[in-house]
Scaffold this motif. Structure first.
Motif, PDB file in Angstrom:
ATOM      1  N   TRP A 131      -7.091   1.699  -1.456  1.00 48.77           N
ATOM      2  CA  TRP A 131      -7.491   1.100  -3.071  1.00 48.77           C
ATOM      3  C   TRP A 131      -7.637   2.247  -3.928  1.00 48.77           C
ATOM      4  CZ3 TRP A 131      -6.625  -3.805  -3.476  1.00 48.77           C
ATOM      5  CH2 TRP A 131      -6.688  -4.641  -2.600  1.00 48.77           C
ATOM      6  N   ILE A 132      -8.137   3.122  -3.541  1.00 44.55           N
ATOM      7  CA  ILE A 132      -8.213   4.523  -4.646  1.00 44.55           C
ATOM      8  C   ILE A 132      -6.816   4.866  -4.876  1.00 44.55           C
ATOM      9  CG2 ILE A 132      -8.666   6.777  -4.736  1.00 44.55           C
ATOM     10  CD1 ILE A 132     -11.234   5.053  -4.282  1.00 44.55           C
ATOM     11  N   SER A 133      -5.763   4.751  -4.090  1.00 42.59           N
ATOM     12  CA  SER A 133      -4.308   5.019  -4.480  1.00 42.59           C
ATOM     13  C   SER A 133      -3.984   3.938  -5.394  1.00 42.59           C
ATOM     14  CB  SER A 133      -3.366   5.116  -3.242  1.00 42.59           C
ATOM     15  OG  SER A 133      -3.458   4.174  -2.541  1.00 42.59           O
ATOM     16  N   THR A 134      -4.178   2.758  -5.121  1.00 45.52           N
ATOM     17  CA  THR A 134      -3.949   1.567  -5.852  1.00 45.52           C
ATOM     18  C   THR A 134      -4.493   1.809  -7.329  1.00 45.52           C
ATOM     19  OG1 THR A 134      -3.817   0.064  -4.044  1.00 45.52           O
ATOM     20  CG2 THR A 134      -3.904  -0.943  -6.009  1.00 45.52           C
ATOM     21  N   PRO A 165      11.199   2.482   4.414  1.00 43.09           N
ATOM     22  CA  PRO A 165      12.546   2.702   3.742  1.00 43.09           C
ATOM     23  C   PRO A 165      12.368   1.706   2.594  1.00 43.09           C
ATOM     24  CG  PRO A 165      13.176   2.382   5.958  1.00 43.09           C
ATOM     25  CD  PRO A 165      11.566   2.293   5.995  1.00 43.09           C
ATOM     26  N   SER A 166      11.741   0.765   2.478  1.00 37.42           N
ATOM     27  CA  SER A 166      11.637  -0.182   1.234  1.00 37.42           C
ATOM     28  C   SER A 166      10.584   0.481   0.345  1.00 37.42           C
ATOM     29  CB  SER A 166      10.938  -1.499   1.655  1.00 37.42           C
ATOM     30  OG  SER A 166      10.552  -2.084   0.637  1.00 37.42           O
ATOM     31  N   GLY A 167       9.613   1.102   0.789  1.00 40.11           N
ATOM     32  CA  GLY A 167       8.538   1.850   0.004  1.00 40.11           C
ATOM     33  C   GLY A 167       9.281   2.808  -0.815  1.00 40.11           C
ATOM     34  N   ASP A 169       0.873  -1.345  -0.154  1.00 41.63           N
ATOM     35  CA  ASP A 169       0.097  -0.185   0.019  1.00 41.63           C
ATOM     36  C   ASP A 169       0.949   1.269  -0.074  1.00 41.63           C
ATOM     37  OD1 ASP A 169      -2.228  -1.895   0.257  1.00 41.63           O
ATOM     38  OD2 ASP A 169      -2.030  -1.876   2.423  1.00 41.63           O
ATOM     39  N   ILE A 170       1.839   1.078   0.876  1.00 45.23           N
ATOM     40  CA  ILE A 170       2.817   2.372   0.789  1.00 45.23           C
ATOM     41  C   ILE A 170       3.329   2.669  -0.362  1.00 45.23           C
ATOM     42  CG2 ILE A 170       5.011   3.301   1.929  1.00 45.23           C
ATOM     43  CD1 ILE A 170       4.226   1.820   4.404  1.00 45.23           C
ATOM     44  N   PHE A 171       3.811   1.797  -1.220  1.00 43.75           N
ATOM     45  CA  PHE A 171       4.468   1.648  -2.787  1.00 43.75           C
ATOM     46  C   PHE A 171       3.377   2.508  -3.584  1.00 43.75           C
ATOM     47  CE2 PHE A 171       4.658   0.017  -6.676  1.00 43.75           C
ATOM     48  CZ  PHE A 171       5.849   0.798  -7.258  1.00 43.75           C
ATOM     49  N   PHE A 172       2.339   1.895  -3.707  1.00 43.47           N
ATOM     50  CA  PHE A 172       1.330   2.188  -4.523  1.00 43.47           C
ATOM     51  C   PHE A 172       0.922   3.888  -4.193  1.00 43.47           C
ATOM     52  CE2 PHE A 172      -0.160  -2.130  -5.450  1.00 43.47           C
ATOM     53  CZ  PHE A 172       0.585  -1.991  -6.964  1.00 43.47           C
TER      54      PHE A 172
END
Length: 526
Positions: free
Chosen positions: A168-171, A244-246, A32-35
C-alpha cells in the motif's frame, strides 16, 4: 494471509532454511506488482540532470528506452516468470555463475539502495522542500541531519512491515507520481498559454558524446529494476503470469512519466538553469506562478520565481509530493534488495545471521536494520565530505549509487543465456526473443557507462568542463574518484567476505539431509 509451505528440496542448505522461508506471506498480486514497479523505476532525483544538456537529454532518453530498457525488460521478464522464487536476482546469478560471483554481485545489488537512500534521495527530498518551503535558501546542517535521520529510519520501519502493508505504501507512491506529473503537465499548459515557452528546435535535440557521458549512465540507472519484484517471488500470488504483465505495463508507463517532466523542464527553464538537485522543483515553481506569484529575470537570463496565494499553497503540496516520491523510491528498492540479501545469506553466500526472517511480518528484519545503518553512515559521510554543500552532496550520492547499480547487472543480464544452456528443459512461461543479441546490447551499455561514471569523459577529456558533475572543479577530480572507487573496493571486498563466512558456516554445520534433488539455490524447487 497464506503462508509459504515448508518442505523445499535442497541438498546443500542448513535445515533452518525451510523454517525461515515458511514465514513468508503471499500478499503480492498483479496490480501490486505494477504499482511497485512504477515506484521502483520512476524517481525525480535525476530529472533535473536530464535537462542540463538541453534537448539532447530527451533524445538520449528515447534511445535508452528503445535500445536498453526494452531488451532489459524482456530478459528479466523471462527470468522472473521462469524462476519464481524468493530472492530472484540473487537466485538467478547463483544458478548461472555460482556462489562467489553471486555473493559479490548481490552485495553490490543490495548496497546500492542504502547508499541511494542515504545520499541522493535525502538530497532530492530536501531540494523539494528548499524550493517550496524555504524560498530556495539552504535549511542548514542541523535540519539536514534531523530530516535525513527521519527519512532513513522511517523507511526502515516500513520495510520491516509485511507486503500486506508495504504494497500500500508503493501504491500511494505510484499515485503520488501520477498526481505530481498530472499537476505539472496542467500548469505547463497554463503557463505556456500566458507567458509562452522556450521551445525546442531540431538542433537542440542533437546528441553528442559529452551529453552521452553526462546523461546515459543516469538514464540507465533510472531504467533498471524490472527484476526487483522477483526478489519477493514466494510472496506473489502468481509470479509466472503476473511478472511479464507487470513489466510490460510499467515499461510503457515509466517511459511516459519520464518524457513528460523532461520536456516540461526544457520548455519552462533555460538549460543553463536546470540542475540535478532542483531543476524539476524549479520548473514546477516557475510554472505555478500562473496561480499566484511572479518571475524575475536577471541579466544573465536566470529566472527566479516567487509564489504567493494559491500558487504558494499548491507549491507546498508539490513539495510534499516530491518528498513522498523520493521516499517511496528508496523504500521499494530497500524492500526488494533486502530480501535478496537475506536469501543469499541462507544459501552459503553470506552470514547466516542476516538470513533471519520475522515470524510476525515475514520480512528480513536484520537486513532491514543493516540497510538503515549503512544509509546513515553514507548520509553522514556525504554530508561531512561536502561540508553540507547540497549540490556536491547530491552528485556524490547519485554517482556512487549509479556505479554500484550498473555493476550489479553485469551478473544479471547474462544469466538468461547461461540458464538456457544449463537448464534448457525448464518450462518458460515467457521467452525473450533474440536473447543473445539483447544481452550483448544491454551489457555494452552497462560496461561503458560504468567506466564513465568512475572516469567522466575518459576517452576525450577526463573530468573536463563538459563532463564533470555539478559543483565540482577540475582540481577535485582525484577527490571525486576516491569518493567512488574506495566505496566500490570496500563493497566488492565485503561481498567476498560474505561468501567466505557463508561457506565456512555451512561447512561447519554440514549439509542438510540429502533428498536426491539437484544442487540448487534456496527457493528453487528440485
Amino acid at each position: 494471509m497464506t503462508s509459504i509451505p515448508a518442505g523445499r528440496e535442497n541438498v546443500d542448505l542448513p535445515a533452518s532454511t525451510d523454517q525461515e522461508l515458511s514465514k513468508l506471506q503471499k500478499h503480492f498480486g498483479r496490480t501490486d506488482i505494477f504499482f511497485y514497479l512504477v515506484c521502483t523505476l520512476f524517481g525525480v532525483d535525476g530529472l533535473g540532470t536530464l535537462a542540463t544538456k538541453g534537448g539532447a537529454g530527451f533524445t538520449w532518453l528515447v534511445v535508452c528506452l528503445i535500445l536498453f530498457a526494452g531488451p532489459a525488460a524482456l530478459l528479466l521478464a523471462e527470468l522472473g516468470a521462469t524462476y519464481t522464487d524468493e530472492g530472484g536476482p540473487y537466485v538467478w546469478t547463483r544458478m548461472a555463475f555460482g556462489h562467489l560471483a553471486a555473493a559479490v554481485n548481490n552485495l553490490l545489488y543490495w548496497v546500492t539502495n542504502p547508499v541511494w537512500m542515504g545520499g541522493t534521495l535525502v538530497g532530492t527530498a530536501i531540494g523539494g522542500l528548499t524550493v517550496f518551503f524555504n524560498n530556495d535558501s539552504d535549511f542548514g546542517k542541523v535540519f539536514l541531519y534531523v530530516f535525513g535521520m527521519l527519512f532513513i529510519w522511517a523507511g526502515v520501519l516500513f520495510a520491516i512491515l509485511s507486503f500486506r502493508v508495504g504494497k500500500w505504501i508503493s501504491t500511494i507512491g505510484a499515485f503520488a507520481r501520477f498526481a505530481l506529473l498530472g499537476v505539472f503537465a496542467l500548469v505547463i499548459v497554463l503557463y505556456g498559454s500566458q507567458h509562452g515557452l522556450h521551445g525546442i528546435g531540431a538542433g537542440d535535440l542533437k546528441p553528442s558524446f559529452s551529453s552521452f557521458v553526462a546523461l546515459v549512465p543516469l538514464i540507465l540507472f533510472s531504467l533498471v529494476g524490472f527484476e526487483l519484484p522477483s526478489a519477493s517471488g514466494d510472496e506473489m500470488t502468481d509470479a509466472a503470469k503476473d511478472v511479464p504483465s507487470g513489466i510490460a505495463k510499467s515499461l510503457v508507463t515509466v517511459g511516459v512519466l519520464y518524457a513528460l517532466p523532461v520536456l516540461g523542464i526544457l520548455l519552462v527553464l533555460p538549460a543553463s538553469q536546470a540542475s540535478g538537485l532542483a531543476g524539476f522543483p524549479d520548473a514546477i515553481k516557475q510554472a505555478l506562478t500562473v496561480f499566484g506569484g511572479s518571475v524575475t529575470t536577471a541579466q544573465d537570463g536566470t529566472a527566479t520565481a516567487h509564489l504567493s496565494g494559491a500558487g504558494e499553497a499548491i507549491g507546498w503540496v508539490m513539495g510534499i509530493l516530491i518528498v513522498i516520491v523520493a521516499f517511496t523510491s528508496g523504500l521499494t528498492w530497500i524492500m526488494g534488495s533486502d530480501r535478496a540479501l537475506a536469501v543469499s545469506c541462507l544459501d552459503k553466500a553470506g552470514p547466516r545471521f542476516f538470513g533471519k526472517f520475522s515470524a510476525v511480518h515475514g520480512t528480513p528484519v536484520r537486513v532491514n536494520v543493516l540497510s538503515g545503518v549503512v544509509s546513515t553512515i553514507v548520509f553522514i559521510a556525504a554530508t561531512e565530505i561536502t561540508s553540507g554543500n547540497a549540490a556536491k552532496f547530491f552528485t556524490v550520492g547519485l554517482s556512487l549509487a549509479v556505479s554500484t547499480t550498473l555493476m550489479s547487472y553485469i551478473g544479471l543480464f547474462p544469466a538468461v543465456v547461461m540458464m538456457r544452456r544449463k537448464d534448457p528443459d525448464r518450462p518458460r512461461p515467457f521467452r525473450a526473443p533474440a536473447a543473445g543479441v539483447m544481452t550483448v546490447i544491454a551489457m555494452a551499455f552497462i560496461l561503458f557507462c560504468t567506466v564513465q561514471v568512475l572516469f567522466p569523459g575518459l576517452g576525450d577529456s577526463w573530468f573536463g568542463s563538459d563532463y564533470r558533475p555539478d559543483g565540482w572543479d577540475f582540481s577535485e577530480r582525484w577527490v571525486y574518484l576516491l569518493t567512488e572507487a574506495v566505496p566500490l573496493i570496500i563493497f566488492v571486498g565485503t561481498g567476498v567476505a560474505f561468501w567466505l563466512i557463508g561457506r565456512r558456516q555451512n561447512s561447519d554445520d554440514g549439509p542438510a539431509e540429502a533428498t536426491g534433488a539437484p544442487d540448487v539455490p534456496v527457493g528453487v524447487a528440485g
